[in-house]
Design a protein around this motif. Structure first.
Motif, PDB file in Angstrom:
ATOM      1  N   TRP A   1       0.824  -1.197   0.000  1.00  0.00           N
ATOM      2  CA  TRP A   1       0.000   0.000   0.000  1.00  0.00           C
ATOM      3  C   TRP A   1       0.863   1.253   0.000  1.00  0.00           C
ATOM      4  CZ3 TRP A   1      -3.960  -1.448   4.376  1.00  0.00           C
ATOM      5  CH2 TRP A   1      -4.969  -2.257   3.832  1.00  0.00           C
ATOM      6  N   VAL A   2       0.347   2.289  -0.635  1.00  0.00           N
ATOM      7  CA  VAL A   2       0.961   3.613  -0.545  1.00  0.00           C
ATOM      8  C   VAL A   2       0.452   4.240   0.757  1.00  0.00           C
ATOM      9  CG1 VAL A   2       1.099   5.912  -1.550  1.00  0.00           C
ATOM     10  CG2 VAL A   2       1.126   3.892  -3.042  1.00  0.00           C
ATOM     11  N   LEU A   3       1.390   4.597   1.621  1.00  0.00           N
ATOM     12  CA  LEU A   3       1.042   5.217   2.893  1.00  0.00           C
ATOM     13  C   LEU A   3       1.493   6.676   2.913  1.00  0.00           C
ATOM     14  CD1 LEU A   3       2.188   2.524   5.508  1.00  0.00           C
ATOM     15  CD2 LEU A   3      -0.120   2.908   4.615  1.00  0.00           C
ATOM     16  N   ASN A   4       0.725   7.473   3.586  1.00  0.00           N
ATOM     17  CA  ASN A   4       1.124   8.846   3.894  1.00  0.00           C
ATOM     18  C   ASN A   4       1.522   8.842   5.364  1.00  0.00           C
ATOM     19  OD1 ASN A   4       0.401  10.053   1.344  1.00  0.00           O
ATOM     20  ND2 ASN A   4      -1.708   9.672   1.931  1.00  0.00           N
ATOM     21  N   LEU A   5       2.797   9.041   5.640  1.00  0.00           N
ATOM     22  CA  LEU A   5       3.300   9.047   7.005  1.00  0.00           C
ATOM     23  C   LEU A   5       3.464  10.480   7.486  1.00  0.00           C
ATOM     24  CD1 LEU A   5       6.316   6.566   6.677  1.00  0.00           C
ATOM     25  CD2 LEU A   5       3.967   5.995   7.283  1.00  0.00           C
ATOM     26  N   THR A   6       3.122  10.712   8.726  1.00  0.00           N
ATOM     27  CA  THR A   6       3.461  11.959   9.398  1.00  0.00           C
ATOM     28  C   THR A   6       4.401  11.574  10.532  1.00  0.00           C
ATOM     29  OG1 THR A   6       1.316  12.932   8.887  1.00  0.00           O
ATOM     30  CG2 THR A   6       2.589  13.968  10.654  1.00  0.00           C
ATOM     31  N   LEU A   7       5.594  12.145  10.494  1.00  0.00           N
ATOM     32  CA  LEU A   7       6.595  11.822  11.507  1.00  0.00           C
ATOM     33  C   LEU A   7       6.452  12.766  12.698  1.00  0.00           C
ATOM     34  CD1 LEU A   7       9.668  11.188   9.182  1.00  0.00           C
ATOM     35  CD2 LEU A   7       7.864   9.606   9.897  1.00  0.00           C
ATOM     36  N   ARG A   8       6.976  12.354  13.826  1.00  0.00           N
ATOM     37  CA  ARG A   8       6.898  13.171  15.047  1.00  0.00           C
ATOM     38  C   ARG A   8       7.608  14.515  14.873  1.00  0.00           C
ATOM     39  NH1 ARG A   8       4.112  10.190  18.344  1.00  0.00           N
ATOM     40  NH2 ARG A   8       4.338   7.939  18.359  1.00  0.00           N
ATOM     41  N   SER A   9       8.532  14.587  13.936  1.00  0.00           N
ATOM     42  CA  SER A   9       9.242  15.835  13.655  1.00  0.00           C
ATOM     43  C   SER A   9       8.384  16.823  12.860  1.00  0.00           C
ATOM     44  CB  SER A   9      10.512  15.538  12.849  1.00  0.00           C
ATOM     45  OG  SER A   9      10.163  15.031  11.564  1.00  0.00           O
ATOM     46  N   GLY A  10       7.224  16.341  12.342  1.00  0.00           N
ATOM     47  CA  GLY A  10       6.360  17.169  11.518  1.00  0.00           C
ATOM     48  C   GLY A  10       6.529  16.904  10.030  1.00  0.00           C
ATOM     49  N   GLU A  11       7.603  16.218   9.664  1.00  0.00           N
ATOM     50  CA  GLU A  11       7.854  15.875   8.261  1.00  0.00           C
ATOM     51  C   GLU A  11       6.798  14.877   7.782  1.00  0.00           C
ATOM     52  OE1 GLU A  11      11.340  13.657   5.610  1.00  0.00           O
ATOM     53  OE2 GLU A  11      11.648  13.963   7.753  1.00  0.00           O
ATOM     54  N   THR A  12       6.451  14.957   6.499  1.00  0.00           N
ATOM     55  CA  THR A  12       5.549  13.975   5.904  1.00  0.00           C
ATOM     56  C   THR A  12       6.294  13.201   4.826  1.00  0.00           C
ATOM     57  OG1 THR A  12       4.688  15.577   4.308  1.00  0.00           O
ATOM     58  CG2 THR A  12       3.463  15.331   6.366  1.00  0.00           C
ATOM     59  N   VAL A  13       5.954  11.922   4.709  1.00  0.00           N
ATOM     60  CA  VAL A  13       6.580  11.033   3.731  1.00  0.00           C
ATOM     61  C   VAL A  13       5.471  10.211   3.090  1.00  0.00           C
ATOM     62  CG1 VAL A  13       8.212   9.128   3.395  1.00  0.00           C
ATOM     63  CG2 VAL A  13       8.670  10.855   5.154  1.00  0.00           C
TER      64      VAL A  13
ATOM     65  N   PRO B   1      -6.475   4.738   2.462  1.00  0.00           N
ATOM     66  CA  PRO B   1      -7.936   4.713   2.331  1.00  0.00           C
ATOM     67  C   PRO B   1      -8.624   3.525   3.023  1.00  0.00           C
ATOM     68  CG  PRO B   1      -6.949   5.331   0.248  1.00  0.00           C
ATOM     69  CD  PRO B   1      -5.819   4.940   1.173  1.00  0.00           C
ATOM     70  N   GLU B   2      -7.987   2.351   3.028  1.00  0.00           N
ATOM     71  CA  GLU B   2      -8.630   1.183   3.646  1.00  0.00           C
ATOM     72  C   GLU B   2      -8.455   1.149   5.171  1.00  0.00           C
ATOM     73  OE1 GLU B   2      -8.500  -2.638   1.785  1.00  0.00           O
ATOM     74  OE2 GLU B   2      -7.952  -1.741  -0.140  1.00  0.00           O
ATOM     75  N   LEU B   3      -7.499   1.900   5.691  1.00  0.00           N
ATOM     76  CA  LEU B   3      -7.258   1.931   7.135  1.00  0.00           C
ATOM     77  C   LEU B   3      -7.774   3.207   7.784  1.00  0.00           C
ATOM     78  CD1 LEU B   3      -3.544   0.705   7.396  1.00  0.00           C
ATOM     79  CD2 LEU B   3      -5.581  -0.553   8.095  1.00  0.00           C
ATOM     80  N   GLY B   4      -7.888   4.257   6.994  1.00  0.00           N
ATOM     81  CA  GLY B   4      -8.137   5.568   7.581  1.00  0.00           C
ATOM     82  C   GLY B   4      -6.825   6.106   8.114  1.00  0.00           C
ATOM     83  N   THR B   5      -6.899   6.975   9.101  1.00  0.00           N
ATOM     84  CA  THR B   5      -5.701   7.511   9.739  1.00  0.00           C
ATOM     85  C   THR B   5      -5.472   6.773  11.046  1.00  0.00           C
ATOM     86  OG1 THR B   5      -5.983   9.683   8.733  1.00  0.00           O
ATOM     87  CG2 THR B   5      -4.609   9.574  10.707  1.00  0.00           C
TER      88      THR B   5
ATOM     89  N   ARG C   1      12.231   4.707  11.400  1.00  0.00           N
ATOM     90  CA  ARG C   1      12.038   4.112  12.726  1.00  0.00           C
ATOM     91  C   ARG C   1      10.571   4.187  13.096  1.00  0.00           C
ATOM     92  NH1 ARG C   1      16.388   5.357  17.432  1.00  0.00           N
ATOM     93  NH2 ARG C   1      14.463   5.387  18.639  1.00  0.00           N
ATOM     94  N   LEU C   2      10.028   3.058  13.584  1.00  0.00           N
ATOM     95  CA  LEU C   2       8.600   3.021  13.893  1.00  0.00           C
ATOM     96  C   LEU C   2       8.219   4.029  14.967  1.00  0.00           C
ATOM     97  CD1 LEU C   2       7.693  -0.777  13.773  1.00  0.00           C
ATOM     98  CD2 LEU C   2       7.818   0.889  11.925  1.00  0.00           C
ATOM     99  N   ASP C   3       9.090   4.242  15.947  1.00  0.00           N
ATOM    100  CA  ASP C   3       8.746   5.183  17.013  1.00  0.00           C
ATOM    101  C   ASP C   3       8.876   6.644  16.582  1.00  0.00           C
ATOM    102  OD1 ASP C   3      11.545   4.990  16.989  1.00  0.00           O
ATOM    103  OD2 ASP C   3      11.719   5.165  19.169  1.00  0.00           O
ATOM    104  N   TYR C   4       9.313   6.893  15.359  1.00  0.00           N
ATOM    105  CA  TYR C   4       9.356   8.252  14.810  1.00  0.00           C
ATOM    106  C   TYR C   4       8.083   8.577  14.032  1.00  0.00           C
ATOM    107  CZ  TYR C   4      14.369   8.730  15.864  1.00  0.00           C
ATOM    108  OH  TYR C   4      15.594   8.822  16.479  1.00  0.00           O
ATOM    109  N   ILE C   5       7.222   7.570  13.815  1.00  0.00           N
ATOM    110  CA  ILE C   5       5.978   7.767  13.068  1.00  0.00           C
ATOM    111  C   ILE C   5       4.889   8.225  14.032  1.00  0.00           C
ATOM    112  CG2 ILE C   5       4.215   6.696  11.617  1.00  0.00           C
ATOM    113  CD1 ILE C   5       6.358   4.615  10.779  1.00  0.00           C
ATOM    114  N   ALA C   6       4.298   9.392  13.768  1.00  0.00           N
ATOM    115  CA  ALA C   6       3.197   9.902  14.587  1.00  0.00           C
ATOM    116  C   ALA C   6       1.867   9.311  14.115  1.00  0.00           C
ATOM    117  CB  ALA C   6       3.142  11.421  14.538  1.00  0.00           C
ATOM    118  N   SER C   7       1.710   9.214  12.772  1.00  0.00           N
ATOM    119  CA  SER C   7       0.485   8.645  12.206  1.00  0.00           C
ATOM    120  C   SER C   7       0.749   8.219  10.766  1.00  0.00           C
ATOM    121  CB  SER C   7      -0.666   9.649  12.249  1.00  0.00           C
ATOM    122  OG  SER C   7      -0.400  10.751  11.412  1.00  0.00           O
ATOM    123  N   PHE C   8      -0.147   7.367  10.267  1.00  0.00           N
ATOM    124  CA  PHE C   8      -0.093   6.983   8.858  1.00  0.00           C
ATOM    125  C   PHE C   8      -1.510   6.842   8.345  1.00  0.00           C
ATOM    126  CE2 PHE C   8       0.464   3.149  11.380  1.00  0.00           C
ATOM    127  CZ  PHE C   8      -0.418   2.227  10.828  1.00  0.00           C
ATOM    128  N   THR C   9      -1.650   7.065   7.035  1.00  0.00           N
ATOM    129  CA  THR C   9      -2.976   7.090   6.420  1.00  0.00           C
ATOM    130  C   THR C   9      -2.984   6.248   5.160  1.00  0.00           C
ATOM    131  OG1 THR C   9      -3.254   9.350   7.219  1.00  0.00           O
ATOM    132  CG2 THR C   9      -4.749   8.632   5.484  1.00  0.00           C
TER     133      THR C   9
END
Length: 86
Positions: free
Chosen positions: A26-38, A76-80, A66-74
């Motif tokens: 899946w293509v994920l949109n990650l938001t890192l704890r630093s505020g960066e998005t990937v 469509p099938e999972l939501g946020t 690093r998993l503990d650097y991920i604040a959230s991920f999005t």
């Protein structure tokens, strides 16, 4: 965040959702704890020296996140999914 910070495992349900994303590429949109998005394709989960990583393909280049650097991920099938500590 520095590379010397002690790793904090994430919640098992959040980990399982990331594994599912890898299995389905899946293509994920990650938001890192630093505020960066990937944004990229989830490829695999990896553990190195007691630290867990998501390998994500961003524009043809693999990145270890690093998993503990991920604040959230999005997705469509999972939501946020807001990532929490174990």
């Amino acid at each position: 965040m520095t590379m010397n910070e002690e790793y904090q495992p994430i919640n098992c349900d959040d980990y399982d959702n990331l594994e599912l994303a890898c299995q389905r590429n899946w293509v994920l949109n990650l938001t890192l704890r630093s505020g960066e998005t990937v944004t990229g394709i989830a490829r695999e989960m990896l553990s190195k020296k007691r630290v867990e990583y998501l390998i994500i393909d961003v524009a043809g280049t693999s990145q270890d996140v690093r998993l503990d650097y991920i604040a959230s991920f999005t997705h469509p099938e999972l939501g946020t999914v807001v990532v929490s500590a174990e």
